[in-house]
Motif scaffolding. Sequence first.
Motif, PDB file in Angstrom:
ATOM      1  N   LEU A   1      25.683  57.259  40.637  1.00  0.00           N
ATOM      2  CA  LEU A   1      26.779  56.368  40.245  1.00  0.00           C
ATOM      3  C   LEU A   1      27.486  56.084  41.552  1.00  0.00           C
ATOM      4  CD1 LEU A   1      30.193  56.378  39.818  1.00  0.00           C
ATOM      5  CD2 LEU A   1      28.867  55.262  38.003  1.00  0.00           C
TER       6      LEU A   1
ATOM      7  N   VAL B   1      30.398  58.495  32.647  1.00  0.00           N
ATOM      8  CA  VAL B   1      28.896  58.581  33.293  1.00  0.00           C
ATOM      9  C   VAL B   1      28.737  59.976  33.884  1.00  0.00           C
ATOM     10  CG1 VAL B   1      27.310  57.533  34.945  1.00  0.00           C
ATOM     11  CG2 VAL B   1      28.881  56.263  33.770  1.00  0.00           C
TER      12      VAL B   1
ATOM     13  N   ALA C   1      26.305  61.800  36.254  1.00  0.00           N
ATOM     14  CA  ALA C   1      25.242  61.517  37.506  1.00  0.00           C
ATOM     15  C   ALA C   1      24.822  62.617  38.406  1.00  0.00           C
ATOM     16  CB  ALA C   1      26.096  60.344  38.424  1.00  0.00           C
TER      17      ALA C   1
END
Length: 397
Positions: A9, A161, A163
Amino acid sequence: MQKTAVDVLISGGGVAGLAAAAAFGAAGYSVICVDPAPPVTSGDAPGADLRTTAFLQPSIPVLQAAGLWARLEPHAMPLQVMRIVDAGGVEPVARVVHDFDASDVSAQPFGWNLPNWLLRREFVARLDELPTVDFRPGVATKRLLTRDREALVWLSDGSSVTARLVVAADGRHSPVRKALGIGVKTTRYGQKALAFAVTHPDPHNNVSTEVHRSGGPFTLVPLPDHQGKPCSAVVWMETGPEVDRLKSLSREDFAQAMNERSAGLFGWLEQASALTVWPIITQQAERMIGQRTALMAEAAHVVPPIGAQGLNMSLGDLTALIDLANPETLGEPGPLDAYQRRRWPEVALRLAGVDALNRASMIEARPLRDARAATLNALYSLAPVRKGLMQLGIGMR
Ligand SMILES: Cc1cc2nc3c(=O)[nH]c(=O)nc-3n(C[C@H](O)[C@H](O)[C@H](O)COP(=O)(O)OP(=O)(O)OC[C@H]3O[C@@H](n4cnc5c(N)ncnc54)[C@H](O)[C@@H]3O)c2cc1C
């Protein structure tokens, strides 16, 4: 709430973050890159970044591997000679002129100059080609939580997200750096920079020129011709109040002041773009890593625009991150510690060098300006020192 898992990310889609997205994406990692400010990709649009970047030799391989250099090269202006001019005497005229020619140390130019808005245009176009990269302009990093195995990032559009590695390329006020509690050491000079483009009657002959008098350097960096006339990018550093005064002048008065400060080099300069103002600081993060996180570019270091070090250091960060990345160990302590060891001391050294150059260029007092000119003469006359300085400046050693 939508939750996606990726390898990397990237927080921040400035020039450095976009380059990082392309480099990791081209290397086969899945990437999400977020930035609340959509990139401005035309030089005439409001908010366009009118600075230019001189890419030095060591920055090219990582751009090539990312598939970016092939897009940039047709627009790039090679820089063959770096000319240092001291105009610190009674009158603002060139009294010491020394040329540092790239051919003394390399078969190639020092670097290649490109407008920043064009970098954004080409970088975004490259990301569109890469199926591995999901670029999300208009979306900000809101919150970060790191664990041994992954980082969890909450975004401003309500999604999140996970990551394996977070790359903080979110600028000098980096929210990711703050979330990790990493402090910075900041030096302020009370200086600002004016960045703009000029045309001039005399050709620049691929010579990048720094004129030193007081307040900071006045730098002309070659660009391709504009409306059939030779053209250069200017970065003019002065004290903050002086920049504010210059910015408020009429176009005619500004032209007079700029031509006096340029010591008449390349003939009468004509302003060929809007003026943009940039605050000048030196700043370094206490460390460039956190759990599952690497800081890069201005999130990790900011320098005054002297010797084209800023973004080139950022691409040095990116080169190290890509070199050390491995699908098995991405984001683990081993490669992150290696990144810290490889980059932090190198960055500290370059920051100290640029800080010293900037302080020398700011000098007001005449005797000190005379001493500066004498030092420049002495350094230049010693060929091994001259070549060593050139190699150091380019980043060849
Ligand atoms: C006048 C001037 C001339 C220069 N000339 C040169 C040169 O010739 N050569 C050179 O190498 N360097 C040069 N530099 C330095 C270079 O321009 C900078 O290093 C570079 O532009 C900084 O890029 P960056 O991507 O790190 O930061 P930025 O461009 O500041 O990008 C950071 C991004 O992070 C985003 N962001 C902020 N908050 C969030 C969030 N919450 N979530 C996600 N994203 C976020 C911002 O919107 C921004 O787009 C110059 C600098 C100046 C001031």
